[in-house]
Design a protein around this motif. Structure first.
Motif, PDB file in Angstrom:
ATOM      1  N   ALA A 130      53.166  36.252  58.854  1.00 44.21           N
ATOM      2  CA  ALA A 130      52.534  35.511  57.759  1.00 44.21           C
ATOM      3  C   ALA A 130      52.772  34.012  57.913  1.00 44.21           C
ATOM      4  O   ALA A 130      51.871  33.190  57.697  1.00 44.21           O
ATOM      5  N   VAL A 176      48.542  28.850  46.381  1.00 44.26           N
ATOM      6  CA  VAL A 176      49.258  30.124  46.444  1.00 44.26           C
ATOM      7  C   VAL A 176      49.639  30.597  45.045  1.00 44.26           C
ATOM      8  O   VAL A 176      49.662  31.800  44.765  1.00 44.26           O
ATOM      9  N   ALA A 199      46.332  32.989  51.722  1.00 41.02           N
ATOM     10  CA  ALA A 199      47.746  33.257  51.439  1.00 41.02           C
ATOM     11  C   ALA A 199      47.907  34.442  50.502  1.00 41.02           C
ATOM     12  O   ALA A 199      48.736  35.334  50.729  1.00 41.02           O
ATOM     13  N   ASN A 200      47.113  34.472  49.445  1.00 44.72           N
ATOM     14  CA  ASN A 200      47.253  35.546  48.461  1.00 44.72           C
ATOM     15  C   ASN A 200      46.832  36.895  49.023  1.00 44.72           C
ATOM     16  O   ASN A 200      47.222  37.946  48.499  1.00 44.72           O
ATOM     17  N   GLN A 206      47.911  37.926  51.724  1.00 46.51           N
ATOM     18  CA  GLN A 206      49.095  38.412  52.434  1.00 46.51           C
ATOM     19  C   GLN A 206      50.007  39.247  51.540  1.00 46.51           C
ATOM     20  O   GLN A 206      50.884  39.948  52.028  1.00 46.51           O
ATOM     21  N   ASP A 257      52.887  39.873  48.411  1.00 42.80           N
ATOM     22  CA  ASP A 257      54.254  39.348  48.231  1.00 42.80           C
ATOM     23  C   ASP A 257      55.211  40.084  49.152  1.00 42.80           C
ATOM     24  O   ASP A 257      55.125  41.311  49.284  1.00 42.80           O
ATOM     25  N   ARG A 280      52.773  35.834  51.084  1.00 49.62           N
ATOM     26  CA  ARG A 280      52.018  34.617  50.762  1.00 49.62           C
ATOM     27  C   ARG A 280      52.898  33.375  50.769  1.00 49.62           C
ATOM     28  O   ARG A 280      52.447  32.286  51.106  1.00 49.62           O
TER      29      ARG A 280
END
Length: 204
Positions: free
Chosen positions: A6, A57, A139-140, A142, A144, A147
């Motif tokens: 990531a 993000v 990013a989002n 990805q 938690d 991200r």
């Protein structure tokens, strides 16, 4: 391993968006050639990108996307600023002003450099579209905590690029010992600024 992937994805995505000729990069290059407040300029650009990336993000990009009037205001203000900055660059290119790479002479005030850097960064709607909306969306995706590693990678990429551009510009200093090179650079900067301003207005 997923966190590292990531972060590397964020690094690559961030670099792919900022490593291109633009108003901000042209300004950083010029300051690097002049050896004028390079550290402050690099810090402002990198810190601004980090703030915008974190905003995306955090989901602020969704809010910005739902209130297009915000981007419209930034678009027109940014276009006006770029036109003025472009005309000033054009005037430098065709005037008898001598630009020196000597850091002890012909310096612009720190306040003027800082305000110009902030304006070129924050009055560009493409910054919000690319950094907040696009990088925020990637990013989002990805999840938690991926991200946040993505955001860290993108921020590191921004820091590396602006540092390389600002401090690496000194390698070109022998070329810019010739006043003609400065005129050419200012012509390019003027064309870039005006072109970006036109695209902002046409895209409105």
């Amino acid at each position: 391993m997923p966190s590292l992937i990531a972060a590397l994805t964020g690094l690559g995505s961030g670099l792919s968006l900022i490593v291109a000729i633009g108003a901000q990069n042209a300004f950083v290059l010029r300051q690097g050639l002049r050896r004028e407040y390079v550290g402050a300029v690099v810090l402002v650009c990198a810190a601004s990108d980090a703030v915008l990336i974190l905003a995306g993000v955090s989901g602020i990009g969704t809010i910005v996307g739902r209130v297009p009037v915000v981007l419209d205001i930034i678009r027109y203000a940014g276009a006006a600023f770029l036109v003025v900055y472009g005309l000033l660059a054009a005037r430098r290119a065709f005037s008898n002003e001598r630009i020196s790479t000597d850091p002890t002479g012909n310096r612009t005030s720190f306040r003027a450099v800082l305000l110009t850097c902030l304006a070129l960064t924050w009055l560009n709607p493409h910054v919000y579209l690319d950094t907040v909306l696009l990088l925020g969306s990637i990013a989002n995706a990805q999840g938690d905590p991926g991200r946040w590693f993505f955001a860290a990678g993108a921020a590191v990429g921004s820091c590396l690029w602006f540092s390389a551009l600002g401090y690496g510009a000194r390698l070109l200093r022998p070329v810019f010992a010739n006043p003609l090179a400065w005129r050419v650079l200012d012509v390019v900067i003027a064309l870039v600024m005006i072109a970006i301003a036109v695209t902002l207005l046409v895209g409105s």
